[in-house]
Design a protein around this motif. Structure first.
Motif, PDB file in Angstrom:
ATOM      1  N   VAL A 169       0.867  -1.173   0.000  1.00 49.44           N
ATOM      2  CA  VAL A 169       0.000   0.000   0.000  1.00 49.44           C
ATOM      3  C   VAL A 169       0.906   1.227   0.000  1.00 49.44           C
ATOM      4  O   VAL A 169       1.794   1.350   0.836  1.00 49.44           O
ATOM      5  CB  VAL A 169      -0.914   0.016   1.252  1.00 49.44           C
ATOM      6  CG1 VAL A 169      -1.768   1.277   1.277  1.00 49.44           C
ATOM      7  CG2 VAL A 169      -1.779  -1.239   1.306  1.00 49.44           C
ATOM      8  N   VAL A 198       1.437  -5.201   3.817  1.00 53.72           N
ATOM      9  CA  VAL A 198       0.490  -5.943   4.636  1.00 53.72           C
ATOM     10  C   VAL A 198       1.044  -7.365   4.680  1.00 53.72           C
ATOM     11  O   VAL A 198       1.206  -8.013   3.644  1.00 53.72           O
ATOM     12  CB  VAL A 198      -0.927  -5.916   4.028  1.00 53.72           C
ATOM     13  CG1 VAL A 198      -1.877  -6.753   4.852  1.00 53.72           C
ATOM     14  CG2 VAL A 198      -1.421  -4.474   3.922  1.00 53.72           C
ATOM     15  N   ILE A 229       1.209  -4.645   9.595  1.00 60.06           N
ATOM     16  CA  ILE A 229       1.582  -3.598   8.649  1.00 60.06           C
ATOM     17  C   ILE A 229       2.992  -3.153   8.992  1.00 60.06           C
ATOM     18  O   ILE A 229       3.302  -2.883  10.155  1.00 60.06           O
ATOM     19  CB  ILE A 229       0.607  -2.398   8.726  1.00 60.06           C
ATOM     20  CG1 ILE A 229      -0.789  -2.849   8.275  1.00 60.06           C
ATOM     21  CG2 ILE A 229       1.117  -1.240   7.879  1.00 60.06           C
ATOM     22  CD1 ILE A 229      -1.853  -1.793   8.431  1.00 60.06           C
ATOM     23  N   ARG A 263      -4.288   2.034   7.169  1.00 57.95           N
ATOM     24  CA  ARG A 263      -5.565   1.358   7.411  1.00 57.95           C
ATOM     25  C   ARG A 263      -6.666   1.989   6.573  1.00 57.95           C
ATOM     26  O   ARG A 263      -7.441   1.291   5.913  1.00 57.95           O
ATOM     27  CB  ARG A 263      -5.929   1.405   8.896  1.00 57.95           C
ATOM     28  CG  ARG A 263      -7.194   0.639   9.246  1.00 57.95           C
ATOM     29  CD  ARG A 263      -7.542   0.739  10.712  1.00 57.95           C
ATOM     30  NE  ARG A 263      -7.558   2.098  11.230  1.00 57.95           N
ATOM     31  CZ  ARG A 263      -8.534   2.976  11.051  1.00 57.95           C
ATOM     32  NH1 ARG A 263      -9.586   2.657  10.341  1.00 57.95           N
ATOM     33  NH2 ARG A 263      -8.465   4.174  11.576  1.00 57.95           N
ATOM     34  N   TYR A 269      -6.114   1.086   2.920  1.00 54.25           N
ATOM     35  CA  TYR A 269      -6.463  -0.318   2.707  1.00 54.25           C
ATOM     36  C   TYR A 269      -7.975  -0.499   2.639  1.00 54.25           C
ATOM     37  O   TYR A 269      -8.485  -1.217   1.786  1.00 54.25           O
ATOM     38  CB  TYR A 269      -5.863  -1.177   3.816  1.00 54.25           C
ATOM     39  CG  TYR A 269      -6.185  -2.639   3.675  1.00 54.25           C
ATOM     40  CD1 TYR A 269      -5.511  -3.428   2.752  1.00 54.25           C
ATOM     41  CD2 TYR A 269      -7.169  -3.234   4.452  1.00 54.25           C
ATOM     42  CE1 TYR A 269      -5.803  -4.776   2.604  1.00 54.25           C
ATOM     43  CE2 TYR A 269      -7.474  -4.580   4.312  1.00 54.25           C
ATOM     44  CZ  TYR A 269      -6.778  -5.341   3.389  1.00 54.25           C
ATOM     45  OH  TYR A 269      -7.082  -6.666   3.252  1.00 54.25           O
ATOM     46  N   GLU A 270      -8.694   0.174   3.534  1.00 50.50           N
ATOM     47  CA  GLU A 270     -10.154   0.096   3.529  1.00 50.50           C
ATOM     48  C   GLU A 270     -10.724   0.644   2.224  1.00 50.50           C
ATOM     49  O   GLU A 270     -11.673   0.091   1.674  1.00 50.50           O
ATOM     50  CB  GLU A 270     -10.738   0.836   4.730  1.00 50.50           C
ATOM     51  CG  GLU A 270     -10.504   0.115   6.041  1.00 50.50           C
ATOM     52  CD  GLU A 270     -10.908   0.929   7.263  1.00 50.50           C
ATOM     53  OE1 GLU A 270     -11.307   2.119   7.118  1.00 50.50           O
ATOM     54  OE2 GLU A 270     -10.820   0.388   8.371  1.00 50.50           O
TER      55      GLU A 270
END
Length: 109
Positions: free
Chosen positions: A37, A46, A73, A98, A101-102
């Motif tokens: 990411v 990840v 992470i 986070r 990623y979401e």
């Protein structure tokens, strides 16, 4: 699980990136890089744990067998030799990754 002995180099030949982390007591832990990411100019990995048994056999713990598994992470820095070094992100970086990623997960749905 497979009958072969665990060898991180063999996994890397199969295009899986294996990250080996060592704790303060010298114990090694293996992780498979599931996803990169990018947040700003920084890259984050990840990582899903790989379970190695006493005989050297291994299984993936990525949750692909209907099990929920915690992932980790790590920020990917580059050392003076040009090698990737995996380090803990700051709390702020963790939150940014986070969220990114979401957003990626939402885009795939």
């Amino acid at each position: 699980m497979t009958d072969e002995k665990f060898n991180p180099e063999e996994m890397e030949e199969d295009e899986d990136v294996v990250v080996v982390m060592t704790d303060e007591e010298g114990n090694e832990f293996y992780y498979r890089e599931e996803l990169i990411v990018e947040v700003g100019e920084k890259r984050f990995a990840v990582l899903a744990p790989i379970k190695v048994d006493e005989e050297g056999g291994w299984t993936c713990e990525c949750g692909c067998e209907d099990e929920d598994t915690d992932v980790f992470i790590a920020r990917i820095d580059v050392d003076e030799n040009g090698e990737d070094v995996y380090t803990d992100p700051t709390d702020e970086e963790f939150d940014e990754v986070r969220k990114a990623y979401e957003e990626l997960a939402d885009d795939e749905e």
